[in-house]
Design a protein around this motif. Structure first.
Motif, PDB file in Angstrom:
ATOM      1  N   ALA A  12       0.828  -1.207   0.000  1.00 57.68           N
ATOM      2  CA  ALA A  12       0.000   0.000   0.000  1.00 57.68           C
ATOM      3  C   ALA A  12       0.864   1.260   0.000  1.00 57.68           C
ATOM      4  CB  ALA A  12      -0.939   0.000   1.209  1.00 57.68           C
ATOM      5  N   GLU A  13       1.912   1.265   0.799  1.00 59.25           N
ATOM      6  CA  GLU A  13       2.801   2.426   0.839  1.00 59.25           C
ATOM      7  C   GLU A  13       3.502   2.635  -0.503  1.00 59.25           C
ATOM      8  OE1 GLU A  13       5.537   2.250   4.089  1.00 59.25           O
ATOM      9  OE2 GLU A  13       3.942   2.087   5.583  1.00 59.25           O
ATOM     10  N   GLN A  14       3.975   1.554  -1.101  1.00 64.92           N
ATOM     11  CA  GLN A  14       4.643   1.664  -2.399  1.00 64.92           C
ATOM     12  C   GLN A  14       3.656   2.129  -3.465  1.00 64.92           C
ATOM     13  OE1 GLN A  14       7.867   1.410  -2.976  1.00 64.92           O
ATOM     14  NE2 GLN A  14       7.664   1.764  -5.168  1.00 64.92           N
ATOM     15  N   MET A  15       2.451   1.590  -3.443  1.00 65.49           N
ATOM     16  CA  MET A  15       1.431   1.994  -4.408  1.00 65.49           C
ATOM     17  C   MET A  15       1.088   3.471  -4.261  1.00 65.49           C
ATOM     18  SD  MET A  15      -1.226  -1.186  -4.663  1.00 65.49           S
ATOM     19  CE  MET A  15      -2.325  -0.266  -5.715  1.00 65.49           C
ATOM     20  N   GLN A  16       1.030   3.962  -3.025  1.00 67.64           N
ATOM     21  CA  GLN A  16       0.727   5.373  -2.795  1.00 67.64           C
ATOM     22  C   GLN A  16       1.789   6.261  -3.434  1.00 67.64           C
ATOM     23  OE1 GLN A  16       0.090   6.410   1.312  1.00 67.64           O
ATOM     24  NE2 GLN A  16      -0.084   8.589   0.867  1.00 67.64           N
ATOM     25  N   ARG A  17       3.051   5.910  -3.251  1.00 64.64           N
ATOM     26  CA  ARG A  17       4.132   6.697  -3.852  1.00 64.64           C
ATOM     27  C   ARG A  17       4.061   6.663  -5.377  1.00 64.64           C
ATOM     28  NH1 ARG A  17       7.047   4.468   0.549  1.00 64.64           N
ATOM     29  NH2 ARG A  17       7.730   2.710  -0.723  1.00 64.64           N
ATOM     30  N   GLU A  18       3.865   5.472  -5.924  1.00 65.14           N
ATOM     31  CA  GLU A  18       3.837   5.332  -7.384  1.00 65.14           C
ATOM     32  C   GLU A  18       2.613   6.008  -7.990  1.00 65.14           C
ATOM     33  OE1 GLU A  18       6.326   4.307  -9.062  1.00 65.14           O
ATOM     34  OE2 GLU A  18       7.478   3.374  -7.464  1.00 65.14           O
ATOM     35  N   LEU A  19       1.451   5.877  -7.355  1.00 65.33           N
ATOM     36  CA  LEU A  19       0.245   6.514  -7.877  1.00 65.33           C
ATOM     37  C   LEU A  19       0.365   8.038  -7.848  1.00 65.33           C
ATOM     38  CD1 LEU A  19      -2.566   4.258  -6.394  1.00 65.33           C
ATOM     39  CD2 LEU A  19      -2.060   4.629  -8.816  1.00 65.33           C
ATOM     40  N   ALA A  20       0.957   8.571  -6.788  1.00 69.39           N
ATOM     41  CA  ALA A  20       1.149  10.020  -6.716  1.00 69.39           C
ATOM     42  C   ALA A  20       2.018  10.492  -7.881  1.00 69.39           C
ATOM     43  CB  ALA A  20       1.777  10.402  -5.379  1.00 69.39           C
ATOM     44  N   SER A  75      -1.895  -0.683 -15.213  1.00 69.79           N
ATOM     45  CA  SER A  75      -0.863  -1.233 -16.105  1.00 69.79           C
ATOM     46  C   SER A  75       0.496  -0.617 -15.802  1.00 69.79           C
ATOM     47  CB  SER A  75      -1.243  -1.005 -17.565  1.00 69.79           C
ATOM     48  OG  SER A  75      -1.212   0.370 -17.889  1.00 69.79           O
ATOM     49  N   GLN A  76       0.529   0.671 -15.459  1.00 67.66           N
ATOM     50  CA  GLN A  76       1.795   1.303 -15.102  1.00 67.66           C
ATOM     51  C   GLN A  76       2.330   0.763 -13.775  1.00 67.66           C
ATOM     52  OE1 GLN A  76       3.641   3.480 -17.034  1.00 67.66           O
ATOM     53  NE2 GLN A  76       2.145   2.782 -18.537  1.00 67.66           N
ATOM     54  N   LEU A  77       1.416   0.501 -12.827  1.00 66.21           N
ATOM     55  CA  LEU A  77       1.840  -0.091 -11.557  1.00 66.21           C
ATOM     56  C   LEU A  77       2.430  -1.480 -11.782  1.00 66.21           C
ATOM     57  CD1 LEU A  77      -1.041   0.925  -9.129  1.00 66.21           C
ATOM     58  CD2 LEU A  77       1.324   1.705  -9.037  1.00 66.21           C
ATOM     59  N   ALA A  78       1.866  -2.219 -12.726  1.00 66.30           N
ATOM     60  CA  ALA A  78       2.386  -3.561 -13.017  1.00 66.30           C
ATOM     61  C   ALA A  78       3.833  -3.488 -13.494  1.00 66.30           C
ATOM     62  CB  ALA A  78       1.513  -4.232 -14.076  1.00 66.30           C
ATOM     63  N   ARG A  80       5.967  -1.081 -12.614  1.00 68.90           N
ATOM     64  CA  ARG A  80       6.825  -0.516 -11.570  1.00 68.90           C
ATOM     65  C   ARG A  80       6.944  -1.392 -10.328  1.00 68.90           C
ATOM     66  NH1 ARG A  80       6.045   5.929 -11.275  1.00 68.90           N
ATOM     67  NH2 ARG A  80       6.139   6.386 -13.483  1.00 68.90           N
ATOM     68  N   LEU A  81       5.921  -2.191 -10.040  1.00 67.62           N
ATOM     69  CA  LEU A  81       5.927  -3.010  -8.827  1.00 67.62           C
ATOM     70  C   LEU A  81       6.242  -4.457  -9.180  1.00 67.62           C
ATOM     71  CD1 LEU A  81       2.667  -1.696  -7.107  1.00 67.62           C
ATOM     72  CD2 LEU A  81       5.004  -0.941  -6.700  1.00 67.62           C
ATOM     73  N   LEU A  82       6.890  -5.139  -8.290  1.00 68.31           N
ATOM     74  CA  LEU A  82       7.219  -6.545  -8.514  1.00 68.31           C
ATOM     75  C   LEU A  82       6.127  -7.414  -7.906  1.00 68.31           C
ATOM     76  CD1 LEU A  82      11.025  -6.393  -7.669  1.00 68.31           C
ATOM     77  CD2 LEU A  82       9.959  -6.448  -9.928  1.00 68.31           C
ATOM     78  N   LEU A  83       4.970  -7.427  -8.561  1.00 68.96           N
ATOM     79  CA  LEU A  83       3.830  -8.205  -8.091  1.00 68.96           C
ATOM     80  C   LEU A  83       3.346  -9.116  -9.209  1.00 68.96           C
ATOM     81  CD1 LEU A  83       1.698  -5.440  -6.326  1.00 68.96           C
ATOM     82  CD2 LEU A  83       3.147  -7.142  -5.245  1.00 68.96           C
ATOM     83  N   ARG A  84       2.847 -10.263  -8.822  1.00 73.48           N
ATOM     84  CA  ARG A  84       2.286 -11.170  -9.818  1.00 73.48           C
ATOM     85  C   ARG A  84       0.995 -10.591 -10.381  1.00 73.48           C
ATOM     86  NH1 ARG A  84       2.260 -17.428  -8.865  1.00 73.48           N
ATOM     87  NH2 ARG A  84       4.440 -16.908  -9.135  1.00 73.48           N
ATOM     88  N   THR A  85       0.124 -10.106  -9.487  1.00 80.07           N
ATOM     89  CA  THR A  85      -1.105  -9.443  -9.921  1.00 80.07           C
ATOM     90  C   THR A  85      -1.195  -8.092  -9.220  1.00 80.07           C
ATOM     91  OG1 THR A  85      -2.407 -10.467  -8.165  1.00 80.07           O
ATOM     92  CG2 THR A  85      -2.365 -11.599 -10.290  1.00 80.07           C
ATOM     93  N   VAL A  86      -1.659  -7.106  -9.939  1.00 77.12           N
ATOM     94  CA  VAL A  86      -1.816  -5.764  -9.386  1.00 77.12           C
ATOM     95  C   VAL A  86      -3.270  -5.613  -8.951  1.00 77.12           C
ATOM     96  CG1 VAL A  86      -1.658  -3.295  -9.889  1.00 77.12           C
ATOM     97  CG2 VAL A  86       0.016  -4.864 -10.834  1.00 77.12           C
ATOM     98  N   PRO A  87      -3.519  -5.079  -7.758  1.00 76.25           N
ATOM     99  CA  PRO A  87      -4.896  -4.957  -7.273  1.00 76.25           C
ATOM    100  C   PRO A  87      -5.765  -4.054  -8.160  1.00 76.25           C
ATOM    101  CG  PRO A  87      -3.309  -4.538  -5.516  1.00 76.25           C
ATOM    102  CD  PRO A  87      -2.538  -4.609  -6.784  1.00 76.25           C
ATOM    103  N   GLN A  88      -7.071  -4.355  -8.178  1.00 80.44           N
ATOM    104  CA  GLN A  88      -8.038  -3.478  -8.816  1.00 80.44           C
ATOM    105  C   GLN A  88      -8.073  -2.178  -8.015  1.00 80.44           C
ATOM    106  OE1 GLN A  88     -10.137  -3.836 -11.471  1.00 80.44           O
ATOM    107  NE2 GLN A  88      -9.265  -5.821 -11.998  1.00 80.44           N
TER     108      GLN A  88
END
Length: 123
Positions: A12-20, A75-78, A80-88
């Motif tokens: 969640a913290e990483q997603m917040q930084r990347e989404l911003a 798609s951009q989060l996918a 940037r993040l090392l995740l198998r699936t990116v949350p909706q």
């Protein structure tokens, strides 16, 4: 010994930084102006993420713009993040900043009125 932060909290913290970053520099939708990502909550199974945001004007057009760009952001989060699936992504307007400003304004008005009453009492 339990970990200090769960995996969903770290994501969640990483997603917040990347989404911003993405909202500021990559999104071209004119409905999405200056948006601040205040918090991201990721479900335990990492399938869904609530993205809390605030903006100068929280309009329905802004909400529609964010929902429209959710696929692009995901798609951009996918990438940037090392995740198998990116949350909706589910966008939720965060009115806490607006409420805080309203309370601050009320306190300032009350203090000014109290000062006026004290000045009238001295005269």
């Amino acid at each position: 010994m339990a970990k200090e932060f769960s995996r969903s909290d770290r994501i969640a913290e990483q997603m917040q930084r990347e989404l911003a970053d993405l909202l500021q520099f990559e999104v071209k939708d004119p409905r999405v102006g200056m948006v601040t990502v205040t918090e991201v909550e990721v479900s335990g199974d990492l399938a869904h993420a609530k993205v809390f945001y605030s903006a100068e004007k929280g309009t329905p057009e802004l909400q529609k713009g964010l929902e429209k760009t959710a696929g692009f952001l995901r798609s951009q989060l996918a990438k940037r993040l090392l995740l198998r699936t990116v949350p909706q992504l589910h966008f939720v307007y965060d009115a806490s900043i607006d409420n805080g400003m309203k309370i601050s304004r009320l306190i300032d008005d009350a203090l000014a009125q109290d000062q006026d009453n004290a000045d009238k009492g001295d005269a």
